[in-house]
Design a protein around this motif. Structure first.
Motif, PDB file in Angstrom:
ATOM      1  N   LYS A  53       0.840  -1.203   0.000  1.00  0.00           N
ATOM      2  CA  LYS A  53       0.000   0.000   0.000  1.00  0.00           C
ATOM      3  C   LYS A  53       0.871   1.248   0.000  1.00  0.00           C
ATOM      4  CE  LYS A  53      -3.759   0.584   2.172  1.00  0.00           C
ATOM      5  NZ  LYS A  53      -4.826   0.739   3.200  1.00  0.00           N
ATOM      6  N   ALA A  57       3.176   1.651  -8.385  1.00  0.00           N
ATOM      7  CA  ALA A  57       2.633   0.431  -8.981  1.00  0.00           C
ATOM      8  C   ALA A  57       3.740  -0.520  -9.434  1.00  0.00           C
ATOM      9  CB  ALA A  57       1.729   0.784 -10.153  1.00  0.00           C
ATOM     10  N   VAL A  87      -0.429   2.434  -4.917  1.00  0.00           N
ATOM     11  CA  VAL A  87      -1.426   1.432  -4.532  1.00  0.00           C
ATOM     12  C   VAL A  87      -2.293   1.973  -3.400  1.00  0.00           C
ATOM     13  CG1 VAL A  87      -1.786  -0.891  -3.641  1.00  0.00           C
ATOM     14  CG2 VAL A  87       0.085  -0.449  -5.238  1.00  0.00           C
ATOM     15  N   GLN A  90      -5.127  -3.360  -1.454  1.00  0.00           N
ATOM     16  CA  GLN A  90      -4.665  -4.658  -1.947  1.00  0.00           C
ATOM     17  C   GLN A  90      -5.509  -5.763  -1.317  1.00  0.00           C
ATOM     18  OE1 GLN A  90      -0.629  -4.360   0.284  1.00  0.00           O
ATOM     19  NE2 GLN A  90      -1.138  -6.551   0.332  1.00  0.00           N
ATOM     20  N   LEU A 106      -4.960  -5.296  -6.963  1.00  0.00           N
ATOM     21  CA  LEU A 106      -4.506  -3.965  -6.562  1.00  0.00           C
ATOM     22  C   LEU A 106      -5.465  -2.889  -7.063  1.00  0.00           C
ATOM     23  CD1 LEU A 106      -0.725  -4.336  -7.471  1.00  0.00           C
ATOM     24  CD2 LEU A 106      -1.798  -4.778  -5.246  1.00  0.00           C
ATOM     25  N   LEU A 108      -5.284   1.160  -7.836  1.00  0.00           N
ATOM     26  CA  LEU A 108      -4.293   2.227  -7.998  1.00  0.00           C
ATOM     27  C   LEU A 108      -4.936   3.613  -7.928  1.00  0.00           C
ATOM     28  CD1 LEU A 108      -2.109   0.782 -10.911  1.00  0.00           C
ATOM     29  CD2 LEU A 108      -1.888   0.417  -8.435  1.00  0.00           C
TER      30      LEU A 108
END
Length: 229
Positions: A53, A57, A87, A90, A106, A108
């Motif tokens: 987190k 990316a 991120v 997750q 994930l 984004l």
């Protein structure tokens, strides 16, 4: 008797060895299937999902792939304070135990706030309904601006100080201000007074108020004349 005994002993040993051989084969098959399934399903394997987190990316996906896991971007969100592409969420969360080949999903951060169309609330909604609807859509609401007009009725909308119309695309990062009626008549509004139309026959009554009915005579009635004489 001795020969028959020998033959029966050989047969017994033969059967016994066959039974032992069959048992060994069954055992080997069982062990082979068990270990084969364990290897196929990674039985007992536990890989801790890394915490990615707020990471970029590329770095997050590399960290996941290095553990023989599969990174997959499934959605985007928007947090103004965080850099684009990092991120936000997750799944599974960090520290979860999974097997190799497991997919880590994930979310984004987008590069800009999403744009949404302004719904049909202008001159078609109360203040309470409009604010509830816009808030549910994700708009950032400011304090209402009260203007002359029907009380509690939406008369206009501003986004970051600019007037907008129904259907306009507005950033969810903009501050929305609803213009709502305060129940008062504005200075720009005018009231037209119309004089009533009065016929000539009614003019005297209009000027002097109620009119008594009377009959015009030249002198007193005849009966009153004789008495006076």
């Amino acid at each position: 008797m001795k020969e028959s005994t020998k033959k029966s002993g050989k047969i017994g040993r033969y059967v016994a060895w066959n039974l032992v051989a069959m048992a060994v084969v069954c055992l080997l098959l069982f062990l082979g299937v068990k270990f084969g399934l364990n290897m196929y399903t990674h039985h007992g394997e536990a890989i801790a999902v890394p915490d990615v987190k707020n990471k970029p990316a590329d770095a997050a996906m590399s960290a996941i792939a290095a553990l023989d896991l599969v990174p997959l971007v499934t959605d985007t969100g928007y947090v103004k304070k965080l850099p684009p592409g990092c991120v936000l969420e997750q799944v599974p969360v960090a520290g979860s135990k999974v097997k190799s080949g497991h997919v880590v999903r994930l979310v984004l951060n987008a590069s800009s706030a999403p744009m949404l169309k302004l719904p049909d609330i202008i001159d078609n909604s109360s203040l309470r309904t409009a604010m509830s609807r816009l808030s549910a859509m994700g708009f950032k609401m400011g304090l209402p601006e009260f203007v002359p007009g029907e009380k509690e009725w939406v008369l206009g909308v501003k986004a970051d100080g600019k007037n907008v119309s129904t259907g306009d695309k507005i950033s969810t990062d903009a501050t929305i201000v609803i213009q709502v009626g305060n129940g008062m008549i504005g200075e720009d509004d005018s009231i037209t007074f119309v004089d009533p139309v009065i016929e000539e026959d009614d003019m005297q009554e209009y000027e002097y108020g109620d009119v008594d009915d009377f009959v015009e005579v030249d002198g007193p009635p005849e009966g009153e004349k004789k008495e006076s004489e």
